[in-house]
Design a protein around this motif. Structure first.
Motif, PDB file in Angstrom:
ATOM      1  N   ASP A 365       0.782  -1.326  -0.125  1.00 61.11           N
ATOM      2  CA  ASP A 365       0.046  -0.084   0.031  1.00 61.11           C
ATOM      3  C   ASP A 365       0.945   1.255  -0.063  1.00 61.11           C
ATOM      4  OD1 ASP A 365      -2.280  -1.697   0.097  1.00 61.11           O
ATOM      5  OD2 ASP A 365      -2.628  -1.514   2.101  1.00 61.11           O
ATOM      6  N   ALA A 366       1.844   1.173   0.823  1.00 64.69           N
ATOM      7  CA  ALA A 366       2.884   2.261   0.945  1.00 64.69           C
ATOM      8  C   ALA A 366       3.282   2.731  -0.433  1.00 64.69           C
ATOM      9  CB  ALA A 366       4.015   2.017   1.875  1.00 64.69           C
ATOM     10  N   ILE A 367       3.783   1.455  -1.359  1.00 64.44           N
ATOM     11  CA  ILE A 367       4.425   1.681  -2.612  1.00 64.44           C
ATOM     12  C   ILE A 367       3.395   2.367  -3.532  1.00 64.44           C
ATOM     13  CG2 ILE A 367       5.268   0.492  -4.723  1.00 64.44           C
ATOM     14  CD1 ILE A 367       6.705  -1.577  -2.597  1.00 64.44           C
ATOM     15  N   GLU A 368       2.046   1.822  -3.413  1.00 59.35           N
ATOM     16  CA  GLU A 368       0.945   2.075  -4.349  1.00 59.35           C
ATOM     17  C   GLU A 368       0.784   3.617  -4.125  1.00 59.35           C
ATOM     18  OE1 GLU A 368      -2.302  -0.325  -3.283  1.00 59.35           O
ATOM     19  OE2 GLU A 368      -2.062  -1.196  -5.413  1.00 59.35           O
ATOM     20  N   ASP A 369       1.015   4.277  -2.853  1.00 64.70           N
ATOM     21  CA  ASP A 369       0.796   5.699  -2.611  1.00 64.70           C
ATOM     22  C   ASP A 369       2.179   6.559  -2.843  1.00 64.70           C
ATOM     23  OD1 ASP A 369      -1.458   5.088  -1.637  1.00 64.70           O
ATOM     24  OD2 ASP A 369      -0.950   5.013   0.389  1.00 64.70           O
ATOM     25  N   GLY A 370       3.265   5.826  -3.605  1.00 69.98           N
ATOM     26  CA  GLY A 370       4.249   6.500  -3.886  1.00 69.98           C
ATOM     27  C   GLY A 370       5.443   6.377  -3.241  1.00 69.98           C
ATOM     28  N   VAL A 371       5.647   5.660  -2.308  1.00 70.01           N
ATOM     29  CA  VAL A 371       6.913   5.460  -1.602  1.00 70.01           C
ATOM     30  C   VAL A 371       7.806   4.687  -2.265  1.00 70.01           C
ATOM     31  CG1 VAL A 371       7.823   4.906   0.756  1.00 70.01           C
ATOM     32  CG2 VAL A 371       5.595   5.678   0.847  1.00 70.01           C
ATOM     33  N   ASP A 372       9.234   5.293  -2.366  1.00 71.39           N
ATOM     34  CA  ASP A 372      10.211   4.381  -3.168  1.00 71.39           C
ATOM     35  C   ASP A 372      10.839   3.347  -2.147  1.00 71.39           C
ATOM     36  OD1 ASP A 372      12.084   3.697  -4.816  1.00 71.39           O
ATOM     37  OD2 ASP A 372      12.846   5.494  -5.099  1.00 71.39           O
ATOM     38  N   VAL A 373      10.371   2.232  -2.417  1.00 72.44           N
ATOM     39  CA  VAL A 373      10.946   0.864  -1.628  1.00 72.44           C
ATOM     40  C   VAL A 373      11.656  -0.034  -2.749  1.00 72.44           C
ATOM     41  CG1 VAL A 373      10.273  -0.993  -0.118  1.00 72.44           C
ATOM     42  CG2 VAL A 373       8.848   1.121  -0.114  1.00 72.44           C
ATOM     43  N   ARG A 374      12.658  -0.293  -2.499  1.00 74.24           N
ATOM     44  CA  ARG A 374      13.569  -1.031  -3.149  1.00 74.24           C
ATOM     45  C   ARG A 374      13.642  -2.499  -2.945  1.00 74.24           C
ATOM     46  NH1 ARG A 374      16.629   2.864  -6.263  1.00 74.24           N
ATOM     47  NH2 ARG A 374      15.270   4.314  -6.332  1.00 74.24           N
ATOM     48  N   GLY A 375      12.906  -2.958  -1.477  1.00 75.92           N
ATOM     49  CA  GLY A 375      13.229  -4.507  -1.317  1.00 75.92           C
ATOM     50  C   GLY A 375      12.785  -4.754   0.148  1.00 75.92           C
ATOM     51  N   TYR A 376      12.523  -6.003   0.204  1.00 81.26           N
ATOM     52  CA  TYR A 376      11.952  -6.501   1.728  1.00 81.26           C
ATOM     53  C   TYR A 376      12.906  -7.777   1.999  1.00 81.26           C
ATOM     54  CZ  TYR A 376       9.224  -8.955   5.042  1.00 81.26           C
ATOM     55  OH  TYR A 376       8.738  -9.668   6.144  1.00 81.26           O
ATOM     56  N   VAL A 377      13.658  -7.617   2.961  1.00 83.38           N
ATOM     57  CA  VAL A 377      14.458  -8.596   3.646  1.00 83.38           C
ATOM     58  C   VAL A 377      14.046  -9.117   4.699  1.00 83.38           C
ATOM     59  CG1 VAL A 377      16.750  -9.176   4.111  1.00 83.38           C
ATOM     60  CG2 VAL A 377      16.444  -7.436   2.447  1.00 83.38           C
ATOM     61  N   HIS A 378      13.667 -10.414   5.095  1.00 83.46           N
ATOM     62  CA  HIS A 378      12.956 -10.967   6.078  1.00 83.46           C
ATOM     63  C   HIS A 378      14.155 -11.187   7.340  1.00 83.46           C
ATOM     64  CE1 HIS A 378       9.388 -12.806   7.884  1.00 83.46           C
ATOM     65  NE2 HIS A 378      10.407 -13.741   8.637  1.00 83.46           N
ATOM     66  N   TRP A 379      13.596 -10.948   8.460  1.00 80.00           N
ATOM     67  CA  TRP A 379      14.519 -11.512   9.644  1.00 80.00           C
ATOM     68  C   TRP A 379      13.860 -12.366  10.076  1.00 80.00           C
ATOM     69  CZ3 TRP A 379      19.258 -10.440  11.383  1.00 80.00           C
ATOM     70  CH2 TRP A 379      19.787 -11.221  12.296  1.00 80.00           C
ATOM     71  N   THR A 380      14.232 -13.705  10.215  1.00 82.75           N
ATOM     72  CA  THR A 380      15.705 -13.961   9.797  1.00 82.75           C
ATOM     73  C   THR A 380      15.747 -15.263   8.826  1.00 82.75           C
ATOM     74  OG1 THR A 380      18.008 -14.568  10.442  1.00 82.75           O
ATOM     75  CG2 THR A 380      16.336 -15.116  12.105  1.00 82.75           C
ATOM     76  N   LEU A 381      16.513 -15.579   8.232  1.00 83.75           N
ATOM     77  CA  LEU A 381      16.808 -16.969   7.390  1.00 83.75           C
ATOM     78  C   LEU A 381      16.762 -18.227   8.550  1.00 83.75           C
ATOM     79  CD1 LEU A 381      16.993 -18.083   4.752  1.00 83.75           C
ATOM     80  CD2 LEU A 381      19.425 -18.048   4.933  1.00 83.75           C
ATOM     81  N   LEU A 382      17.496 -18.127   9.574  1.00 85.76           N
ATOM     82  CA  LEU A 382      17.899 -19.299  10.494  1.00 85.76           C
ATOM     83  C   LEU A 382      17.227 -18.945  11.829  1.00 85.76           C
ATOM     84  CD1 LEU A 382      21.445 -19.816   9.375  1.00 85.76           C
ATOM     85  CD2 LEU A 382      19.391 -21.156   8.215  1.00 85.76           C
ATOM     86  N   ASP A 383      16.695 -19.887  12.365  1.00 86.14           N
ATOM     87  CA  ASP A 383      16.739 -19.814  14.011  1.00 86.14           C
ATOM     88  C   ASP A 383      18.157 -19.557  14.428  1.00 86.14           C
ATOM     89  OD1 ASP A 383      13.852 -19.989  13.876  1.00 86.14           O
ATOM     90  OD2 ASP A 383      13.788 -22.029  14.243  1.00 86.14           O
ATOM     91  N   ASN A 384      18.314 -18.614  15.181  1.00 82.95           N
ATOM     92  CA  ASN A 384      19.689 -18.384  15.615  1.00 82.95           C
ATOM     93  C   ASN A 384      19.930 -17.740  16.965  1.00 82.95           C
ATOM     94  OD1 ASN A 384      19.139 -15.604  15.497  1.00 82.95           O
ATOM     95  ND2 ASN A 384      19.793 -15.347  13.416  1.00 82.95           N
ATOM     96  N   PHE A 385      21.196 -17.335  17.468  1.00 83.59           N
ATOM     97  CA  PHE A 385      21.372 -16.592  18.582  1.00 83.59           C
ATOM     98  C   PHE A 385      20.826 -15.395  18.853  1.00 83.59           C
ATOM     99  CE2 PHE A 385      24.444 -14.230  21.223  1.00 83.59           C
ATOM    100  CZ  PHE A 385      24.627 -15.096  22.376  1.00 83.59           C
ATOM    101  N   GLU A 386      19.822 -15.162  19.565  1.00 81.96           N
ATOM    102  CA  GLU A 386      19.345 -13.939  19.743  1.00 81.96           C
ATOM    103  C   GLU A 386      19.800 -13.111  20.866  1.00 81.96           C
ATOM    104  OE1 GLU A 386      17.595 -11.894  17.788  1.00 81.96           O
ATOM    105  OE2 GLU A 386      17.080 -13.428  16.162  1.00 81.96           O
TER     106      GLU A 386
END
Length: 427
Positions: A365-386
């Motif tokens: 929705d933000a992109i549709e409203d004109g916000v320039d977003v170049r990517g989405y990177v999820h946290w995290t790939l692995l269950d890890n040391f938090e």
């Protein structure tokens, strides 16, 4: 609203990925201040990082699983302590190791996104005060320049510092931010004997030695020093690779005012976020890392409702926060946005999928409203040391057996990969 005719509003070349951090996944990162603190009596860490996910040796498998699922970007960190184990002594072997990680990404059709500092600093910098050391900007820039020179044109996307605004959000805003509640509390409760033992391990004075954690970047001088560290690092990277896209990643809690909390909310947003976002105006992009909201009344934070769905961390599961934070970042920084972290700590993978779907809908929705977003990177790939929580929190799209290191993909990885393959059309 969804895009019409099955068209995607996500731009061509959109980065769909997942992130990890070296100390949390590599294992045996022994030359850092964090490793030293993990191994003192009365440590604020519930357990040491140890072997972590053994990704130092198993990175190729991790990258392959990410690529096979359909994701096209892997954000990972280079560990400063491995590359520069003593001040001015750079390890070609370790630089080559990380270059092999970069090449493994490229061979798999994955864009490498490199974070140059994800919380940990070398023990030798902890010895002299970490980000309280006046030499830190010069030292950090030297290291960043060396890495970027070694990588050459193989890496385009660089994040200099990860969440350097946490301490400012805590102290200048007058509260503990939800995004760092566990870690900030652990540092604040640090036993004096643990600090003394830590200083001894890194060879420093207890009054000078610092962990290097961003929650300790709290004084005005330290905040300005970390801003300067970022600026100098950016210049060093650009000198080595003029085509590089450089930014830093900020923890942006979605602060919302409630019944007279408008003034305090504004103060916290300025101290903890906007002053750093204005620095990003000089960058190629700003990394946004959002998980939840914090509702503010006139006296401070309002407690999470008892009936709310929560993370394992206790944070409210409020996926709408992502769209709000992306809009905030774009408005203040005025540069393209990359979501460099977003996800949910939960043992319920269906809940993770539901949370992520709603977050991505807000991003769309933000992109549709004109916000320039170049990517989405999820946290995290692995269950890890938090960090201070140890291995109790499971943010991962892939589970890792603590004894054998066997990777088991979760349905959420396949689901997110399918979204990525269609560039968001499946939302």
């Amino acid at each position: 609203m969804p895009a019409a005719d099955n068209a995607s509003v996500f731009p061509d070349g959109f980065l769909w990925g997942a992130a990890t951090a070296g100390h949390q996944t590599e294992g045996n990162n022994t030359l850092t201040g964090h490793w030293a603190m993990e191994h003192v009596e009365k440590s604020p860490f519930t357990e040491p990082s140890g072997d972590a996910c053994d990704s130092y040796h198993r990175y190729a498998e991790d990258i392959a699983l990410l690529a096979e699922a359909g994701l096209n970007t892997y954000r990972f960190s280079v560990e400063w302590a491995r590359v520069e184990p003593e001040p001015g002594l750079f390890s070609t072997a370790e630089l080559d190791h990380y270059l092999r990680m970069v090449q493994a990404c490229r061979d798999a059709g994955v864009t490498p996104m490199v974070t140059l500092n994800h919380f940990t600093v070398p023990a030798w910098l902890s010895r002299t005060g970490a980000w309280d050391d006046e030499a830190a900007p010069e030292l950090f820039a030297r290291y960043c320049g060396r890495v970027a020179t070694h990588f050459g044109s193989a890496v385009t996307w660089y994040c200099t510092l990860n969440e350097p605004n946490l301490g400012a959000m805590m102290t200048m805003g007058g509260l503990v931010p939800m995004s760092a509640l566990e870690d900030v509390g652990a540092v604040a409760r640090l036993d004096p004997s643990a600090q003394a033992a830590f200083a001894h391990r890194v060879g420093g004075d207890p009054d000078v030695a610092r962990l290097g954690d961003p929650t300790q970047i709290a004084s005005t001088a330290a905040i300005e020093r970390v801003k300067e560290s970022h600026r100098r690092a950016r210049a060093a990277i650009k000198q080595a690779n003029p085509a590089a896209k450089v930014g830093w990643t900020l923890a942006l809690v979605d602060f919302q005012a409630f019944d007279g909390g408008e003034e305090l909310t504004g103060q916290v947003r300025e101290a903890g976020g906007s002053q750093f976002l204005r620095v990003s105006a000089e960058d190629d992009f700003v990394g946004v890392q959002t998980y939840t909201r914090q509702v503010m009344g006139p006296e401070g934070p309002v407690l999470v409702p008892e009936d709310a769905i929560v993370f394992q961390t206790g944070w409210e599961a409020y996926p709408e926060a992502l769209g709000n934070s992306v809009r905030w970042a774009a408005e203040v920084a005025g540069v393209p946005v990359v979501v460099t972290e977003n996800g949910m700590a939960t043992a319920d993978d269906e809940a993770r999928i539901a949370y992520t779907r709603t977050a991505l809908e807000g991003l769309r929705d933000a992109i549709e409203d004109g916000v320039d977003v170049r990517g989405y990177v999820h946290w995290t790939l692995l269950d890890n040391f938090e960090w201070h929580s140890g291995y109790a929190m499971t943010f991962g799209l892939i589970s890792v057996d603590r004894d054998t290191f066997e990777r088991t993909t979760k349905p959420s990885l396949g689901w997110l990969g399918e979204i990525a393959r269609g560039n968001g059309r499946a939302l």
